[in-house]
Design a protein around this motif. Structure first.
Motif, short mmCIF file in Angstrom:
data_model
loop_
_atom_site.label_atom_id
_atom_site.label_comp_id
_atom_site.label_asym_id
_atom_site.label_seq_id
_atom_site.Cartn_x
_atom_site.Cartn_y
_atom_site.Cartn_z
N VAL A 310 -2.33 8.81 -4.06
CA VAL A 310 -3.47 9.20 -4.90
C VAL A 310 -4.33 7.99 -5.23
CG1 VAL A 310 -4.13 10.20 -7.12
CG2 VAL A 310 -2.21 11.16 -5.84
N LEU A 311 -3.68 6.88 -5.54
CA LEU A 311 -4.42 5.66 -5.89
C LEU A 311 -5.23 5.16 -4.71
CD1 LEU A 311 -4.81 3.67 -8.23
CD2 LEU A 311 -2.89 2.36 -7.34
N ALA A 312 -4.65 5.20 -3.50
CA ALA A 312 -5.37 4.76 -2.31
C ALA A 312 -6.56 5.67 -2.02
CB ALA A 312 -4.43 4.73 -1.11
N ARG A 313 -6.37 6.97 -2.16
CA ARG A 313 -7.46 7.90 -1.93
C ARG A 313 -8.60 7.68 -2.92
NH1 ARG A 313 -8.52 13.03 -5.27
NH2 ARG A 313 -10.30 13.91 -4.17
N ASN A 314 -8.28 7.51 -4.19
CA ASN A 314 -9.31 7.31 -5.20
C ASN A 314 -10.06 6.00 -5.00
OD1 ASN A 314 -8.45 9.71 -6.33
ND2 ASN A 314 -7.24 8.74 -7.92
N THR A 315 -9.34 4.94 -4.64
CA THR A 315 -9.99 3.65 -4.44
C THR A 315 -10.90 3.67 -3.23
OG1 THR A 315 -8.05 2.55 -5.44
CG2 THR A 315 -9.57 1.18 -4.17
N LEU A 316 -10.43 4.26 -2.12
CA LEU A 316 -11.27 4.34 -0.92
C LEU A 316 -12.50 5.20 -1.16
CD1 LEU A 316 -8.54 4.68 1.86
CD2 LEU A 316 -9.95 2.68 1.35
N THR A 317 -12.35 6.25 -1.96
CA THR A 317 -13.51 7.08 -2.28
C THR A 317 -14.60 6.27 -2.98
OG1 THR A 317 -12.11 9.04 -2.47
CG2 THR A 317 -14.26 9.14 -3.54
N CYS A 318 -14.18 5.35 -3.83
CA CYS A 318 -15.16 4.51 -4.54
C CYS A 318 -15.78 3.45 -3.63
CB CYS A 318 -14.49 3.82 -5.73
SG CYS A 318 -13.79 4.95 -6.95
N LEU A 319 -15.03 2.99 -2.62
CA LEU A 319 -15.51 1.88 -1.79
C LEU A 319 -16.40 2.33 -0.64
CD1 LEU A 319 -12.30 -0.35 -1.56
CD2 LEU A 319 -14.26 -0.59 -3.08
N ILE A 320 -16.31 3.59 -0.23
CA ILE A 320 -17.13 4.06 0.89
C ILE A 320 -18.62 3.86 0.65
CG2 ILE A 320 -17.87 6.16 2.09
CD1 ILE A 320 -14.98 7.02 2.25
N PRO A 321 -19.18 4.22 -0.52
CA PRO A 321 -20.62 3.99 -0.72
C PRO A 321 -21.02 2.52 -0.72
CG PRO A 321 -19.77 5.56 -2.32
CD PRO A 321 -18.60 4.93 -1.67
N ILE A 322 -20.06 1.61 -0.97
CA ILE A 322 -20.37 0.18 -1.03
C ILE A 322 -20.36 -0.44 0.36
CG2 ILE A 322 -19.66 -2.02 -2.02
CD1 ILE A 322 -18.33 -0.47 -4.25
N VAL A 323 -19.34 -0.11 1.15
CA VAL A 323 -19.16 -0.74 2.46
C VAL A 323 -20.11 -0.16 3.49
CG1 VAL A 323 -17.49 -1.20 4.29
CG2 VAL A 323 -16.76 -1.23 1.89
N LEU A 324 -20.36 1.15 3.42
CA LEU A 324 -21.18 1.83 4.42
C LEU A 324 -22.52 2.23 3.82
CD1 LEU A 324 -18.35 4.15 5.78
CD2 LEU A 324 -19.10 1.97 6.74
N HIS A 325 -23.54 2.29 4.67
CA HIS A 325 -24.89 2.60 4.19
C HIS A 325 -25.55 3.74 4.97
CE1 HIS A 325 -24.77 -0.99 1.67
NE2 HIS A 325 -24.31 -1.65 2.72
#
Length: 496
Positions: A310-325
């Motif tokens: 759950v922690l990995a899923r939540n963290t990756l969800t937050c990072l997708i808008p930052i890393v990808l454009h």
């Protein structure tokens, strides 16, 4: 829409078309400050409501009341949670645990929708209003302007960002106060353990909000040409070109390493050490397990590690808008992440209860559907990709609901016994059969609310029935009915 700086002849794209209705250069919507970049801020004595800026009027001194009531309600709920929290999970009722788990899943879904707002997707009505409304209940103080804060606080982007970062952690003070007050009333009560568990629960529930708020300082959208980019949370701030943005980035980094990073490291370390602590179970390990029970007590014992998933899923969800454009890549990977999580969750069934597992899986599928249909109005998303994403999301939701409706665990043995005299023996028999033979057994006859439920388990989900004979077992109507149902349905009773 776009706004233009007449002196420098720089064109800035407005985040929302309603901010710039068109007309002469530098024209902004009513009550918006035309001196700000991209019409990204309201005039003085105005507050933001959706895409509009509303004049405070003569009630500017009274508009703080809804804000105070909103935060007072949250603080009261946290104090009540701390006051009625039991130190030992065994003292909690199943209904209370399920209610807390459902509330946690709802908050995670709301924070996921908050992460959708950072994607390069132009949300259409009513999804735009829905996402902004969800953000209000996830500790996102970047939309706190809708609480009319602009009517009684100065319009300072840095101050607003600080409030955004440390607004949710401030709620730890009502938790501490409630725990201290209960300790004064009940001196034998374990105050430290409850404070640790309540604070950990608060951080785990709002983990995505912490990451999103810290990362919002670097989530920007591009302006036409070489005019740079602006923050999505405050379009009047140019990214990497102003002192205000540098200060905001520094505050965001400090907030990121203050709460989310230590929490992730501590969770991974405790999950890694958990099997060893359970085997030793000395006094120190027992206190640590009780103080950090918020990590694992919502999951089945064999899936104790699922909190890391759950922690990995939540963290990756937050990072997708930052890393990808790119909008296609963002939407595709976000949907893929939700599908992978739903597949793992439905395969492992980690939650304590079928309803919770079904709710978690269906919420993930629903989120992917919302994201897919929300991207429908974006020209950058091709029709074929949209059709594939929508079909897969609908299939995921349908499979989850079908599993909940029809897929139930089947038992090798149903241990029928007299609950007045043989509950402990039946439970011991079940444990021996499960550990030595790898068989699945049902013995908790008291957990089913009515006789119809027990008869349904014997009739539809049991291979063999074990009649644990004690002195008055055959005189019990429930046991007689279960044995009769086993004969009628074809199960072979085995008597011990």
């Amino acid at each position: 829409g776009a706004s233009r700086d007449v002196e420098t002849v720089e064109i800035f794209e407005c985040l929302q078309e309603a901010h710039c209705p068109g007309g002469a250069p530098g024209t902004c919507a009513p009550n918006r400050d035309s001196t700000k970049i991209a019409c990204g801020a309201c005039d003085a004595d105005s507050y933001e409501l959706g895409a509009d800026c509303i004049d405070c009027g003569d009630s500017g001194s009274l508009v703080a009341l809804p804000t105070l009531l909103f935060f007072l309600l949250i603080a009261t709920c946290l104090m009540a949670f701390t006051w009625f929290d039991d130190v030992f999970p065994a003292k909690k009722s199943i209904s209370r645990q399920n209610l807390a788990a459902v509330a946690t899943l709802l908050m995670v879904s709301a924070q996921t929708m908050r992460a959708f707002r950072d994607l390069a997707v132009k949300w259409l009505y009513p999804l735009d209003s829905l996402l902004r409304g969800m953000s209000m209940f996830t500790g996102d103080f970047s939309v706190a302007k809708e609480l009319k804060l602009g009517c009684f606080m100065p319009d300072d982007p840095v101050a607003s960002f600080v409030l955004h970062q440390f607004g949710v952690p401030a709620f730890i003070f009502p938790v501490v106060f409630s725990a201290f007050l209960k300790h004064r009333c009940h001196p034998s009560w374990a105050c430290t353990m409850t404070i640790t568990n309540a604070a950990g629960t608060l951080v785990s529930v709002f983990h995505m909000s912490f990451v999103l708020s810290a990362a919002s300082s670097v989530v920007c959208y591009n302006h036409p040409g070489d005019t740079g980019s602006s923050m999505r949370t405050d379009p009047s701030i140019l990214c990497y070109r102003s002192g205000a943005h540098a200060t905001i980035v520094a505050i965001g980094l400090f907030s990121f390493f203050l709460i989310p990073v230590p929490y992730v490291v501590l969770t991974a370390f405790l999950i890694w050490r958990l099997p060893g602590m359970v085997r030793r179970l000395n006094a120190c390990d027992a206190r640590l397990l009780v103080a950090t029970r918020f990590m694992c007590d919502r999951y089945e014992p064999r899936q104790y590690y699922f909190c890391l998933v759950v922690l990995a899923r939540n963290t990756l969800t937050c990072l997708i808008p930052i890393v990808l454009h790119d909008v296609n890549t963002q939407v595709g990977l976000m949907c893929l992440l939700l599908w992978i999580y739903a597949l793992a969750q439905q395969s492992l069934q980690p939650w304590r209860g079928r309803l919770l597992n079904a709710f978690d899986g269906s919420s993930c599928a629903s989120l992917s559907l919302i994201l897919t249909f929300g991207a429908l109005g974006n020209a950058g998303l091709c029709a074929v990709s949209f059709s594939v994403l929508a079909a897969l999301s609908a299939c995921t939701l349908g499979a989850t609901l079908i599993r909940f409706a029809h897929k139930r665990s089947r038992f090798d043995f149903f241990i029928c016994h007299d609950t007045r005299h043989a509950s402990a023996q039946a439970r011991l028999m079940r444990m021996c059969l499960e550990e030595s033979g790898g068989l699945t057994c049902f013995s908790d006859m008291g957990s089913v609310g009515d006789l119809d439920g027990l008869l349904d388990i014997v009739k539809c989900r049991t291979n063999s029935l074990v009649a644990y004979l004690t002195q008055d077992m055959l005189t019990r109507p429930v046991c007689a009915g279960l044995i009769a149902m086993a004969h009628m349905s074809g199960s072979v009773p085995a008597t011990t």
